[in-house]
Design an enzyme around this catalytic site. Structure first.
Site, PDB file in Angstrom:
ATOM      1  N   ALA A  54       0.660  -1.492  -0.365  1.00  0.00           N
ATOM      2  CA  ALA A  54      -0.100  -0.443   0.033  1.00  0.00           C
ATOM      3  C   ALA A  54       1.146   1.172  -0.592  1.00  0.00           C
ATOM      4  O   ALA A  54       0.902   2.014   1.166  1.00  0.00           O
ATOM      5  CB  ALA A  54      -0.847  -0.027   0.962  1.00  0.00           C
ATOM      6  N   CYS A  55       1.728   1.832  -0.886  1.00  0.00           N
ATOM      7  CA  CYS A  55       2.425   2.270  -1.376  1.00  0.00           C
ATOM      8  C   CYS A  55       1.984   3.623  -0.612  1.00  0.00           C
ATOM      9  O   CYS A  55       1.636   4.829  -0.698  1.00  0.00           O
ATOM     10  CB  CYS A  55       3.139   2.371  -2.494  1.00  0.00           C
ATOM     11  SG  CYS A  55       2.320   2.407  -3.766  1.00  0.00           S
ATOM     12  N   HIS A  56       0.295   3.572  -1.374  1.00  0.00           N
ATOM     13  CA  HIS A  56      -0.427   4.858  -1.254  1.00  0.00           C
ATOM     14  C   HIS A  56      -0.768   5.763  -0.073  1.00  0.00           C
ATOM     15  O   HIS A  56      -0.814   6.958   0.318  1.00  0.00           O
ATOM     16  CB  HIS A  56      -1.581   5.191  -2.003  1.00  0.00           C
ATOM     17  CG  HIS A  56      -2.292   3.886  -1.456  1.00  0.00           C
ATOM     18  ND1 HIS A  56      -2.406   2.800  -2.537  1.00  0.00           N
ATOM     19  CD2 HIS A  56      -3.190   4.228  -1.055  1.00  0.00           C
ATOM     20  CE1 HIS A  56      -3.085   2.100  -1.291  1.00  0.00           C
ATOM     21  NE2 HIS A  56      -4.027   2.048  -0.358  1.00  0.00           N
TER      22      HIS A  56
END
Length: 112
Positions: A54-56
């Site tokens: 979940a880089c966001h």
DNA sequence: AAAATGACGGTGT
DNA sequence: TACACCGCCATTT
């Protein structure tokens, strides 16, 4: 699974729950080097584990949205987080309510 | 192996 | 809010 720094970072990021966000510094610290925040960002850019990672949900130390190579850039990232329930303060994330906490502060069992 | 790179963090103007 | 600088670190070339 190699125990390299970057793998640890991806491992940590993948554990961030929906509706919560974490700072690069926090992730770096959990990965073993709190000063490696910069390196964390570089790793996110590669993000070979996307979308599992979940880089966001990773934001700046002040809740500031920096980076995001994804489609739409920062704007899209912001909208994405809002969709997950993250509260925004102007251009920043409300860390007071949405900052991911892996460890809860020790609860006072004997208050007063 | 050394140099370059960058989605940081922090301070100052 | 914007811009400039510096310190720090792992990955990549």
């Amino acid at each position: 699974m190699l125990a390299t720094f970057k793998n640890r970072v991806y491992q940590v990021v993948a554990q961030i729950p929906k509706g919560k966000v974490a700072t690069y510094g926090q992730i770096a610290k959990l990965a073993g080097n709190k000063k490696a925040a910069r390196a964390v960002g570089a790793l996110m850019k590669n993000n070979p584990y996307a979308p599992k990672v979940a880089c966001h949900r990773v934001v700046g130390f002040d809740g500031r949205l920096t980076g995001y190579s994804g489609q739409g850039g920062i704007t899209k990232k912001k909208q994405w987080l809002i969709s997950e329930g993250v509260i925004f303060k102007k251009e920043k994330v409300d860390l007071e309510k949405c900052l991911w906490r892996q460890k809860y502060n020790k609860i006072k069992t004997n208050n007063f």
